[in-house]
Every structure is written in C-alpha cells, then in structure tokens.
Motif scaffolding. Structure first.
Motif, mmCIF file in Angstrom:
data_model
loop_
_atom_site.group_PDB
_atom_site.id
_atom_site.type_symbol
_atom_site.label_atom_id
_atom_site.label_comp_id
_atom_site.label_asym_id
_atom_site.label_seq_id
_atom_site.Cartn_x
_atom_site.Cartn_y
_atom_site.Cartn_z
ATOM 1 N N VAL A 40 0.773 -1.033 0.030
ATOM 2 C CA VAL A 40 0.056 0.099 -0.040
ATOM 3 C C VAL A 40 0.940 1.290 0.064
ATOM 4 C CG1 VAL A 40 -1.846 1.271 1.267
ATOM 5 C CG2 VAL A 40 -1.859 -1.244 1.215
ATOM 6 N N CYS A 41 0.639 2.320 -0.902
ATOM 7 C CA CYS A 41 1.331 3.439 -1.102
ATOM 8 C C CYS A 41 0.589 4.626 -0.880
ATOM 9 C CB CYS A 41 1.963 3.410 -2.479
ATOM 10 S SG CYS A 41 2.925 2.157 -3.063
ATOM 11 N N GLY A 45 2.765 11.967 5.343
ATOM 12 C CA GLY A 45 2.036 13.033 5.859
ATOM 13 C C GLY A 45 0.700 12.800 5.589
ATOM 14 N N VAL A 46 0.192 11.946 4.820
ATOM 15 C CA VAL A 46 -1.105 11.875 4.672
ATOM 16 C C VAL A 46 -1.791 10.837 5.749
ATOM 17 C CG1 VAL A 46 -3.040 11.388 2.807
ATOM 18 C CG2 VAL A 46 -0.992 12.657 2.164
ATOM 19 N N TRP A 54 -7.196 8.079 -0.407
ATOM 20 C CA TRP A 54 -5.740 8.337 -0.787
ATOM 21 C C TRP A 54 -4.734 7.539 -0.866
ATOM 22 C CZ3 TRP A 54 -4.948 13.978 -0.427
ATOM 23 C CH2 TRP A 54 -6.385 14.716 -0.360
ATOM 24 N N TRP A 55 -4.997 6.369 -0.512
ATOM 25 C CA TRP A 55 -3.833 5.145 -0.535
ATOM 26 C C TRP A 55 -3.983 4.653 -1.788
ATOM 27 C CZ3 TRP A 55 -2.463 2.660 4.716
ATOM 28 C CH2 TRP A 55 -2.458 3.841 5.666
#
Length: 153
Positions: A40-41, A45-46, A54-55
């Motif tokens: 998982v990327c 900071g997110v 968002w991943w």
C-alpha cells in the motif's frame, strides 16, 4: 471472566512502513513468495481520512491467456466474460466488467458465435457460446483473484 478474554486471539499486527522507494520495491518483490498480496502506497504525511481513498494498493498479478466460454449482458457489448483460465476442465470464472471499447471489440468477435445455452458461473447467469476466442487477462494473486481482461489475442 478473565479466563475468557485470555483465550481470544489478537487480530492486530504490526505492519512495516518505509519512505525508501528502493526498500518498498524490495519488499514488493521478496514478499510475493510468502503470499503477500502487494503493498500500500501513500504520500508521506497523508493520514487516512474517513470516506476518502488516498492510498494506492499495488497488487501482484500475472497475465495469462483464457478461453472465452460466454458473456454476461448483451452480445454486442458484453458486461463481462466467462472464462476458462489455463485448463478448459477447470471451473468457469467471471471477469471484471469490460471497458467499453474492449466490450465493443469482443462483442464484434462474438457476433457470429453459436449460442450453446444459458449457464451459471460463480452464481451469475451467462450466455454460453461456442468460440475459439482467447483473451489475455490480468489474474490477480490477491485474496479476490479478480480477472481483468486486457485484450483479445
């Protein structure tokens, strides 16, 4: 009741993280043999905001050829294909939804195929056809094993 809680198995596990791209690529390659689905990327900071994606999941997958056994939806613009992956004697598997342009091309290729009848695969009704059409699929190695049709052969 302390004894009851002591018998429960914890489901949490520590997940390694890195901000080193080379290290992440090494994990991605090396952990596949252990059955790890992928990585998982996310941007540093997110966080993980509720209801937002968002991943990015990067899963292992291989392309393989599959024989088309049938289709769901209309013949000239099928929603998905029913496929025999590898060996024809294996169970029929339903692909993910086809992209519109690919669906039109597959529909054209199936336009002259003889209908054998209505069948079910993975609980879904489909039209069985007699054809020698082969497609290339991205066969995910994750727990879902989704078949994504890439192109016709």
């Amino acid at each position: 009741m302390p004894g009851l809680a002591a018998d429960l198995v914890r489901s949490e596990q520590v997940t390694p993280a890195t901000d080193d791209r080379d290290g992440a690529v090494l994990w991605y390659d090396a952990l596949r043999e252990q059955g790890i689905e992928g990585i998982v990327c996310k941007r540093g900071g997110v966080g993980y905001p509720s209801g937002q994606r968002w991943w990015l999941k990067v899963r292992h997958a291989d392309t393989v050829d599959a024989l088309v056994l049938g289709f769901t939806g209309p013949r000239l613009g099928p929603h998905s294909l029913v496929l025999a992956v590898g060996d024809e004697s294996g169970s029929a598997r339903v692909s993910a939804c086809l992209e519109p342009v690919l669906a039109a091309r597959v529909g054209e290729a199936l336009s002259g195929a003889a209908v054998v009848g209505e069948r079910r695969a993975e609980g879904e009704p489909y039209t069985r056809v007699e054809t020698d059409l082969v497609v290339e699929v991205l066969a995910g190695s994750g727990r879902h094993g989704t078949l994504i049709v890439i192109r016709m052969r």
